[in-house]
Every structure is written in C-alpha cells, then in structure tokens.
Write a protein that holds these residues in place. Structure first.
Motif, PDB file in Angstrom:
ATOM      1  N   THR A  34       0.923 -23.496   2.836  1.00  0.00           N
ATOM      2  CA  THR A  34       2.107 -23.513   2.352  1.00  0.00           C
ATOM      3  C   THR A  34       2.766 -22.076   2.795  1.00  0.00           C
ATOM      4  O   THR A  34       4.090 -22.065   2.600  1.00  0.00           O
ATOM      5  CB  THR A  34       2.375 -23.601   0.908  1.00  0.00           C
ATOM      6  N   ARG A  35       2.159 -21.223   2.931  1.00  0.00           N
ATOM      7  CA  ARG A  35       2.607 -20.012   3.513  1.00  0.00           C
ATOM      8  C   ARG A  35       1.734 -19.045   4.293  1.00  0.00           C
ATOM      9  O   ARG A  35       0.399 -18.788   3.908  1.00  0.00           O
ATOM     10  CB  ARG A  35       2.790 -18.755   2.044  1.00  0.00           C
ATOM     11  N   LEU A  36       1.983 -18.461   5.514  1.00  0.00           N
ATOM     12  CA  LEU A  36       1.139 -17.627   6.254  1.00  0.00           C
ATOM     13  C   LEU A  36       2.191 -16.554   6.404  1.00  0.00           C
ATOM     14  O   LEU A  36       3.060 -16.450   6.927  1.00  0.00           O
ATOM     15  CB  LEU A  36       0.983 -18.392   7.722  1.00  0.00           C
ATOM     16  N   ALA A  37       1.355 -15.458   5.858  1.00  0.00           N
ATOM     17  CA  ALA A  37       2.200 -14.124   6.049  1.00  0.00           C
ATOM     18  C   ALA A  37       2.499 -13.589   7.295  1.00  0.00           C
ATOM     19  O   ALA A  37       2.045 -13.851   8.234  1.00  0.00           O
ATOM     20  CB  ALA A  37       1.048 -12.843   5.354  1.00  0.00           C
ATOM     21  N   ASN A  38       3.640 -12.859   7.262  1.00  0.00           N
ATOM     22  CA  ASN A  38       4.298 -12.079   8.288  1.00  0.00           C
ATOM     23  C   ASN A  38       3.435 -10.969   8.530  1.00  0.00           C
ATOM     24  O   ASN A  38       3.529 -10.040   7.328  1.00  0.00           O
ATOM     25  CB  ASN A  38       5.834 -11.641   8.135  1.00  0.00           C
ATOM     26  N   ILE A  39       2.743 -10.659   9.625  1.00  0.00           N
ATOM     27  CA  ILE A  39       1.740  -9.556   9.572  1.00  0.00           C
ATOM     28  C   ILE A  39       2.375  -8.311  10.703  1.00  0.00           C
ATOM     29  O   ILE A  39       2.881  -8.875  11.773  1.00  0.00           O
ATOM     30  CB  ILE A  39       0.522  -9.936   9.537  1.00  0.00           C
ATOM     31  N   ARG A  40       1.767  -7.258  10.484  1.00  0.00           N
ATOM     32  CA  ARG A  40       1.872  -6.148  11.307  1.00  0.00           C
ATOM     33  C   ARG A  40       0.173  -5.916  11.500  1.00  0.00           C
ATOM     34  O   ARG A  40      -0.263  -5.508  10.397  1.00  0.00           O
ATOM     35  CB  ARG A  40       2.813  -5.351  10.928  1.00  0.00           C
ATOM     36  N   VAL A  41      -0.081  -5.288  12.652  1.00  0.00           N
ATOM     37  CA  VAL A  41      -1.377  -4.778  12.887  1.00  0.00           C
ATOM     38  C   VAL A  41      -1.252  -3.529  13.404  1.00  0.00           C
ATOM     39  O   VAL A  41      -0.451  -3.067  14.364  1.00  0.00           O
ATOM     40  CB  VAL A  41      -2.172  -5.439  13.931  1.00  0.00           C
ATOM     41  N   PHE A  42      -1.807  -2.511  12.548  1.00  0.00           N
ATOM     42  CA  PHE A  42      -2.132  -1.050  13.008  1.00  0.00           C
ATOM     43  C   PHE A  42      -3.262  -0.814  13.406  1.00  0.00           C
ATOM     44  O   PHE A  42      -4.399  -1.052  12.999  1.00  0.00           O
ATOM     45  CB  PHE A  42      -1.767  -0.262  11.423  1.00  0.00           C
ATOM     46  N   THR A  43      -3.583  -0.118  14.326  1.00  0.00           N
ATOM     47  CA  THR A  43      -4.689   0.250  15.287  1.00  0.00           C
ATOM     48  C   THR A  43      -5.117   1.767  15.369  1.00  0.00           C
ATOM     49  O   THR A  43      -4.219   2.108  15.864  1.00  0.00           O
ATOM     50  CB  THR A  43      -4.710  -0.501  16.825  1.00  0.00           C
ATOM     51  N   PHE A  44      -6.292   1.862  14.721  1.00  0.00           N
ATOM     52  CA  PHE A  44      -6.888   3.083  14.762  1.00  0.00           C
ATOM     53  C   PHE A  44      -8.286   3.181  15.580  1.00  0.00           C
ATOM     54  O   PHE A  44      -8.935   2.140  15.735  1.00  0.00           O
ATOM     55  CB  PHE A  44      -6.944   3.934  13.499  1.00  0.00           C
ATOM     56  N   ASP A  45      -8.915   4.335  15.672  1.00  0.00           N
ATOM     57  CA  ASP A  45     -10.338   4.388  16.353  1.00  0.00           C
ATOM     58  C   ASP A  45     -11.112   3.554  15.389  1.00  0.00           C
ATOM     59  O   ASP A  45     -11.221   4.010  14.501  1.00  0.00           O
ATOM     60  CB  ASP A  45     -10.715   5.805  16.550  1.00  0.00           C
ATOM     61  N   GLY A  46     -11.621   2.501  15.949  1.00  0.00           N
ATOM     62  CA  GLY A  46     -12.740   1.862  15.024  1.00  0.00           C
ATOM     63  C   GLY A  46     -12.025   1.295  13.760  1.00  0.00           C
ATOM     64  O   GLY A  46     -12.916   0.806  12.965  1.00  0.00           O
ATOM     65  N   LEU A  47     -10.805   0.839  13.788  1.00  0.00           N
ATOM     66  CA  LEU A  47     -10.255   0.473  12.347  1.00  0.00           C
ATOM     67  C   LEU A  47      -8.706  -0.308  12.582  1.00  0.00           C
ATOM     68  O   LEU A  47      -8.084   0.250  13.453  1.00  0.00           O
ATOM     69  CB  LEU A  47      -9.940   1.789  11.535  1.00  0.00           C
TER      70      LEU A  47
END
Length: 139
Positions: A34-47
């Motif tokens: 009923t809901r799929l979040a609007n997402i943003r991905v932040f990328t860091f070394d190994g994370l």
C-alpha cells in the motif's frame, strides 16, 4: 544470513524484504503493497544509508549523513532510488554502491531503523551501529 548484492539493470540492487518492512519503508495489506517509500541512497566507504525522504526530516537526514561522513571520512554519492517488487519480496536499487566499495556477490548485512536501512560492508559494522543508534534517538 545477509543477502548478497546483485546486478539489476545498469546498477546494483539488494533484496531487503524483511528489513524494509521492519524499517517501515514498505506497508502492506494482505501481502499487497500500500506504500513503498520514496528513498534516497547516501554512499560512503563501506556504508550505504537508504533514507525515507518523506518520513525523516531534512535536519535528521543531515545529522545521519554528517555522522556517516565523519566516521568513514568519505561521501561518494547521494541519489534518489527506488524500492521495487522483486521475486517474493522487495529489492532496493543502490546507485553509487560500486563507488562505496560494494560489488556483485558481496554479502551486505542490512540493519533497519525507523524509516532507514543501514547497509554495511565488512569492517563498517561499528559505524552502522552508531547510525542506527542516532536514528533511534531521533524518533
């Protein structure tokens, strides 16, 4: 057992059904989303931080990203992404994951926090735990 990173289209993806449900990124009724979040991905070394942009304030996102950047002494990319139905569950697209050191076949432990997934490569578990603690204190 953590899932492994796989190739999806031009990028990388990770099966995240259980942790995404636990984080509140997916809401379902009778096993139908009923809901799929609007997402943003932040990328860091190994994370990687997968953030629900509708349910975490900008101020809290800044705190999480700043903490991750200081702990890893890095930041690679911030990009909008998507949760998608895949197989019998859900997967998250991971733009910038290769820049962060993730590759196809890597094991990728995924820890849920309210409206957040933290994906840590081997050696980044402490930073991941710190981010989860910060998020839990925010809510």
């Amino acid at each position: 057992m953590p899932n492994t990173i796989k190739r999806s289209g031009d990028g990388l993806a990770l099966q995240v059904t259980k942790p995404a449900r636990a984080a509140g990124l997916i809401e379902e009724t009778d096993d139908e989303p009923t809901r799929l979040a609007n997402i943003r991905v932040f990328t860091f070394d190994g994370l990687l931080l997968v953030v629900d942009t509708d349910r975490i304030t900008d101020e809290n996102i800044v705190e999480l990203a700043t903490s991750a950047a200081l702990d890893t002494v890095s930041i690679h990319r911030v990009a909008n992404a998507s949760l998608q139905i895949a197989g019998n569950g859900y997967q998250v697209q991971l733009p910038g994951a290769a820049d962060a050191g993730f590759h196809v076949g890597d094991r990728a432990p995924c820890t849920p926090a309210p409206n957040l997934l933290v994906i840590a490569a081997e050696g980044s578990e402490r930073v991941a735990a710190d981010i989860v603690t910060i998020r839990k204190e925010q809510v």
